[in-house]
Every structure is written in C-alpha cells, then in structure tokens.
Enzyme design. Sequence first.
Site, PDB file in Angstrom:
ATOM      1  N   HIS A   1       0.817  -1.214   0.000  1.00 37.40           N
ATOM      2  CA  HIS A   1       0.000   0.000   0.000  1.00 37.40           C
ATOM      3  C   HIS A   1       0.854   1.269   0.000  1.00 37.40           C
ATOM      4  CE1 HIS A   1       0.070  -0.104   4.568  1.00 37.40           C
ATOM      5  NE2 HIS A   1       0.044   1.203   4.416  1.00 37.40           N
TER       6      HIS A   1
ATOM      7  N   ASP B   1       1.295  -7.716   2.329  1.00 36.31           N
ATOM      8  CA  ASP B   1       1.385  -6.278   2.040  1.00 36.31           C
ATOM      9  C   ASP B   1       2.840  -5.826   1.853  1.00 36.31           C
ATOM     10  OD1 ASP B   1       0.895  -3.587   1.797  1.00 36.31           O
ATOM     11  OD2 ASP B   1      -0.437  -3.460   3.523  1.00 36.31           O
TER      12      ASP B   1
ATOM     13  N   SER C   1       4.027   2.174   8.443  1.00 34.77           N
ATOM     14  CA  SER C   1       3.830   1.192   7.384  1.00 34.77           C
ATOM     15  C   SER C   1       5.132   0.945   6.657  1.00 34.77           C
ATOM     16  CB  SER C   1       2.792   1.689   6.389  1.00 34.77           C
ATOM     17  OG  SER C   1       1.524   1.377   6.846  1.00 34.77           O
TER      18      SER C   1
HETATM   19  N1  ARG Z   1      -4.801   0.388   7.588  1.00 33.27           N
HETATM   20  C1  ARG Z   1      -3.526   0.533   6.946  1.00 33.27           C
HETATM   21  C2  ARG Z   1      -3.073   1.962   7.135  1.00 33.27           C
HETATM   22  O1  ARG Z   1      -3.574   2.642   7.874  1.00 33.27           O
HETATM   23  C3  ARG Z   1      -3.540   0.082   5.535  1.00 33.27           C
HETATM   24  C4  ARG Z   1      -4.310   0.917   4.557  1.00 33.27           C
HETATM   25  C5  ARG Z   1      -4.272   0.465   3.136  1.00 33.27           C
HETATM   26  N2  ARG Z   1      -5.140  -0.631   2.875  1.00 33.27           N
HETATM   27  C6  ARG Z   1      -6.483  -0.568   2.616  1.00 33.27           C
HETATM   28  N3  ARG Z   1      -7.145  -1.659   2.476  1.00 33.27           N
HETATM   29  N4  ARG Z   1      -7.134   0.567   2.505  1.00 33.27           N
HETATM   30  O2  ARG Z   1      -2.783   2.830   6.458  1.00 33.27           O
HETATM   31  N1  GLU Z   2      -1.249   1.331   7.516  1.00 34.33           N
HETATM   32  C1  GLU Z   2      -0.681   2.374   8.316  1.00 34.33           C
HETATM   33  C2  GLU Z   2       0.304   3.225   7.523  1.00 34.33           C
HETATM   34  O1  GLU Z   2       0.102   3.458   6.360  1.00 34.33           O
HETATM   35  C3  GLU Z   2      -0.071   1.794   9.518  1.00 34.33           C
HETATM   36  C4  GLU Z   2      -1.153   1.444  10.403  1.00 34.33           C
HETATM   37  C5  GLU Z   2      -1.160   2.282  11.628  1.00 34.33           C
HETATM   38  O2  GLU Z   2      -1.760   3.369  11.627  1.00 34.33           O
HETATM   39  O3  GLU Z   2      -0.537   1.801  12.557  1.00 34.33           O
HETATM   40  O4  GLU Z   2       1.216   3.783   8.044  1.00 34.33           O
END
Ligand code: ARG
Ligand code: GLU
Length: 707
Positions: free
Chosen positions: A86, A224, A631
């Site tokens: 991502h 990921d 991330s």
């Molecule tokens: N939750 C993760 C973060 O905060 C991954 C986000 C990307 N993935 C998604 N399915 N939207 O950023």
């Molecule tokens: N998916 C998140 C990011 O893009 C990390 C998840 C979190 O907030 O810990 O940094």
Amino acid sequence: MKKNLPLLFLLLAGVLSPVARADEGMWLPALISQRIGDMQAKGFRLTAEDIYSVNQASLKDAVVLFGGGCTGELVSADGLLLTNHHCGYSYIQKHSSIAHDYLKDGFWAMDRSGELPNKGLTVSFLDRMEDVTGIVLQGYDERTMDERQRDSVVHANGARLIRQAVADGKGLRASVEALFYGNAYYLFVYRVFSDVRLVAAPPSSIGKFGGDTDNWMWPRHTGDFSIFRIYADKDNNPAEYAPDNVPYHPKKFFRISRAGVQEGDFTMIYGCPGSTKEYVTSDEVRYVSETSDPRKIALRTLRLDIQKKYMDADPAVRIQYASKNASVANAWKKWQGEARGIARMKTVAAKEAYERCFRQWAEGTAYEGVLDTLARWYAIRNPYYLASEYYVETARSVELLQLAAAVENALSTAKEPSAAVGELADAFFKDWYLPIDRESFDALMEAFAREVPAELQPAFFKEILKEKGSVAAIGDELFGQSLFTDAARVKALTKADLEQVRQDPACRLQRAFYAWYKEELMPVVGAANERIRLAYRRYMRGQMAFEPDKVFYPDANLTLRVAYGHVKGYSPADGAYYPPVSTVKGIIEKDNPDIYDYDIPQRLRDLYARGGIDTQPVCFLATNHTSGGNSGSPVLNADGDLVGINFDRVWEGTMSDIAYDPAFCRNISLDIRYLLFVVEHIGGAGWLLDEMQFTDPPAKKGKRRAI
Ligand code: ARG
Ligand code: GLU
C-alpha cells in the site's frame, strides 16, 4: 515545589504511570541509551550503539522514510528495499495500464534492466539527529516576547542551522523539529535519493488480500509488500534518475532471519510514525472520542453506503471508486476503533483524575492555571473547529466542487491553462460516477444543514437553501446546470472562459464555502491553536516536573523512532482470543473467486493443492507502539535481524495514538518468510533472494529452502 507527597501518592494511586507502561513508547534513536536496559531485560541482544551511531554504521542506516509517509528498509548490498504494497500502490498504479495491469497481476522485474523508475519518489536516510534546543532558542526572552516573536526567533535560528547542515554534501535535506510542544528542538539531517525503481509487487489479490474488509483487522492474511531499489551515481551519491545510475551500496542492510517468531519473542520496530497526541487534556480526548470521531464516522458512513450501492451494481464503477472508497474507509474504521477504545479505557475519566492531582500539585508553581487556559481556549475553538471538520467531510469532499476549484485555479495560474485543464479533466472523468457524487452531495449537505449550528453556517449556503427550499433542489441546479458535469465542455475550456467558469454554480458554491472556512473559521481556530500550543508547552513541562521519575517519549512527528515489544495475541472481546500468528491455511479458508478482495491467484491455489504449505506463517501480531507512517517498517528480532514488515494495527487498539492499552494495542506485521515464498513461488523472481543475506546457511542454488 514538592508538597504533601505521601498524601498525593495515595491520591494518585492508579492514576499515574511512573515509567512508560508495558511496551508503550516511540523512542528517539539518539536517546535509546535511556531504554536499552529495559530492551535488553526484555530480550534484546544488541547495544544502543548498534541501533544508532554517528561514528559507525548502525541499524538506522538501513531504514528510510519512503516517499512522504511510509517507512522502508534495505535488505541487500545493492540497495534493494522493502516496503508495503500500500506504500508502493500509487507508483505501481502509475505503471499500470489495461495491457500491463501490474496492480491486478503483480509486477516482477526479471533482472535489473527491468526495474522501473518512479518520478517524484524519494527515500530519505537519517544521517544524524542532534539536540539543538539551545541554539534554536538563542535570543528568545520569555519575559518580553510573545508566541509570534518566539516563532520568528525559532524560525531564523532553525533556518541557519538547516543551511549549515546541508552545505557540505549531495542530496542533503535538513529540518528542525519541535519535540514535546517546543520544549526541545532537534535537527534532523537526511540524505535523499531520488532514483528509486520498482522491482516487484505481488498481485493485489496477495498485496491487498482482504481489501477493506480485512483492513485494520485480525485474523489477517495480507501479503502487504512491494520491492524497490535505490540507485546512485557512480560515486554512490544521490542523483536524479539517469539510465546509467548504479545500485546504491548502503552503509548497512538487514540480514533476514527465516527462523520465524513465536509468542513472547522480542520485536523491535524501526520507523517513522506520523502523528500522535499522548499528552493532551481530557477536553481534547473528549472532543476527539465523543464529538469529532463519531460525527466524521457518520458522515463517512453516508458516503460509503452510497458508494457501495453503485459499486455492487456495476463492476466498472467498482473499479472507478476502488481507491477512493479505500481511503474513505481507512480512516472511517480507524476512528471507530479509536472512539471505542477511548471509551473502553475510560481515558477521559482517567485524564480528569490525573488533572485533579496535577492542579493540586501545581498550586503556587509556574504551572498553576495552565489547565484552565487550555480548557478556555478549547471551549472557544471547538465549535469552529468542528465546523471546519464538517467542511472537510462534506462540501470539500463533493467531487464536482473539487473539480471546479481545480479548474478555476488552473485557468488563472497555470502556464498552459488549456493543457492543465485537459489533464485534470482526463483524470477526473476517468473515475467519476455522477450518481454517486450527486447522492453524496444531498446526503452530506443535508447533514451539514442539520448539524452545523445555523449561526456558524456560511451565509451564502443559508440563503440559497432558503431560496430553493431544500438541499436536493440546490443539488438539482448544481448538477443540472454546472458545466463541470460535461467532460467535453470542461476539456474545451481556455483562459478566455475564466469569467464564465467563475460564474458557474459549482465554482460559486465552492468559493463561498472556502471563503467561509478561511475568513470565518480559520481566524478563530488559528488564534486559539496558537494559545493552545503555547499552553501545551507549559503543560508538557509541568507533566514532566509532576512525574520526575517517568521517562517521556515525544509525540510522533514522522521522525525516526524505535518501538519495542513482543509477539502477543489478544482478546478482542469476551469469550474470544486471537493467537498471534496467521498461516496460509487461513488464506485458503478466505479464498472466494466471487469476491474480488478474496480471489487469490490460481497459482497459489495450485501450490496449496500440492501440499506442505498450510502452516506457512503469513502475518503476526505484536505489542509494538506504532502509528500511521510505520507502514513498511522493519520488524527486527532480538539480534536485530529482519523477521517482518509492519503494515497495520488492529482496530480495537487504534486509540494508541492517544492512549496505549497493553491489552488491545497490537501492530500487524507481514512474516518475512511469506514475502520470500511469494517472491520465489508466485513471482518466480528467486534472483532477488540471491542478493539477500540470511542468518541461516545459504541454500544451494536450485535447492532453495522450501518454505
Ligand atoms: N490500515 C492501513 C493503514 O492505515 C492500511 C491501509 C491500506 N489498505 C487498505 N485496504 N485501505 O494505512
Ligand atoms: N497502515 C498504516 C500506515 O500506512 C499503519 C497502520 C497504523 O496506523 O498503525 O502507516
């Protein structure tokens, strides 16, 4: 200053946390010697110098800030870099077309000549960080200067430090960052590389497996990751992209451990968390968890429901809105976990109790009254601030109004207005579906009209609402008459049309909202924020004086941090327990060719059918204190070897940006062995493994260890 301590201690029982609890904390690498004893007691076998050193290569030299908001890590002597899928998403997307859909099908360079350059992508290595508080505050006099004057002193001294820091080297970038609300300032010097090439990305059905349904959730089975390579000039220095640049040889890269992790194992995360607020008052926590989060969740639910309805009905619309839907859904789910977590932890009440003790202690000190000051300014700010949040989640998220603003701006400022408008229109209309935007407009603006206090609403909006009688009638006129619904008309616009564009109903509405935001909301919010910031500087100092034995960590600000913890499951609810490791077996359980996000590659099904991989670990949970920006961060074991890549948290623990709860706060990492498996067996790109260094003996060529 210290009075009545024994009595106070009784009062404080259960309220204070003399040292950071459990595995909470995002620590500054340069000060890690303060924590190294605790880390070693918890199993870490390296030293503070191994983590951060300015004299010799250390682990920090293998970590980068990837782009503007992720982390990445080096895994080879030839600049090979790992981050999340991502995090690489938009770059992978830019290389994708119908003929080569790398997002959907994955991308695997089969040798270095196949690696793809990415315009605009940079990675930044931290060269050094140093405490410059004394220098930054030179010439500041607390008694005679106000906050603005202080800011200009800080700015001038900071600018000089930055100029000096970047004077002697290629690709250097520096910044001076306030820590603890400006009670300390640190200089961060980075080496920035801008030739970063895409090497590999799994298909989305692996890299984004589970999509937004599984996002922020456990059990998780997302692969990921994506792989890049840093290129440098022939002297190993940063350089703009050039075909004859060569792979960068880093000072340090991580060895990879294939030994895996088990519950209880030590884990360290080295990365760049973006933003947290651990030291705010009960008022702020109450505002976030009881007002801001729930209101924003409700507004986004309206949008998501409308999007879903049309996306389910038409596969073309599903593709058009996939990315928009993902970003709306991402924060929507995070806020739900945050609000619920704060309620569950009773953080507001806990902070109130703390504040009562603090007030009593602060009487007669320099900190007396600081909580009242904060409360006063929050009370002034919050109605305006909430209205501004409504603006962002309603009028500002109507796509037609966004296009109108962008086109008006391009026509008046772009060097080649027609070309710029053409580009905007192409990008916009490719992924715009009128019925979604139209229905969202009605739902969002009705919520705005209903929920924002009338005296705070823009006069223009109130007038047309009165005149037309309903939000739907405003929408009829807007979407019926605006030229911006018509791709051909937008593309034909030239600078000569600027006046006509300005009179378009979409431009008029968006301008009215923007003017209201800038001229009526922001002056109050900005002035209040300045006072709040000043008060927090004092309150932060006060909290440190109040709890002299506690070791504080500064709030995250996208600078490099160390978080350490251990592999651990959790109980999300009564009667349920989640173990900390997921396996390929779970992927097969979720596999469903009829659901886009769960439709795994046939190759993975075939490999599974051959047997032997059902216990292959995919993801694991740990107690590391992480946030957005972490991330892609390397997850290291007790020997500092790479065992995983961090990519998410569980939603029940997302309040860790405000308050960390050892029972619920878990970060989610990809097990590095799943990455190796996918690279070799799905991508057929085993050549990449040949340049990695493993802690176990190298497998013979052609007989690579089965995973
Ligand atoms: N939750 C993760 C973060 O905060 C991954 C986000 C990307 N993935 C998604 N399915 N939207 O950023
Ligand atoms: N998916 C998140 C990011 O893009 C990390 C998840 C979190 O907030 O810990 O940094």
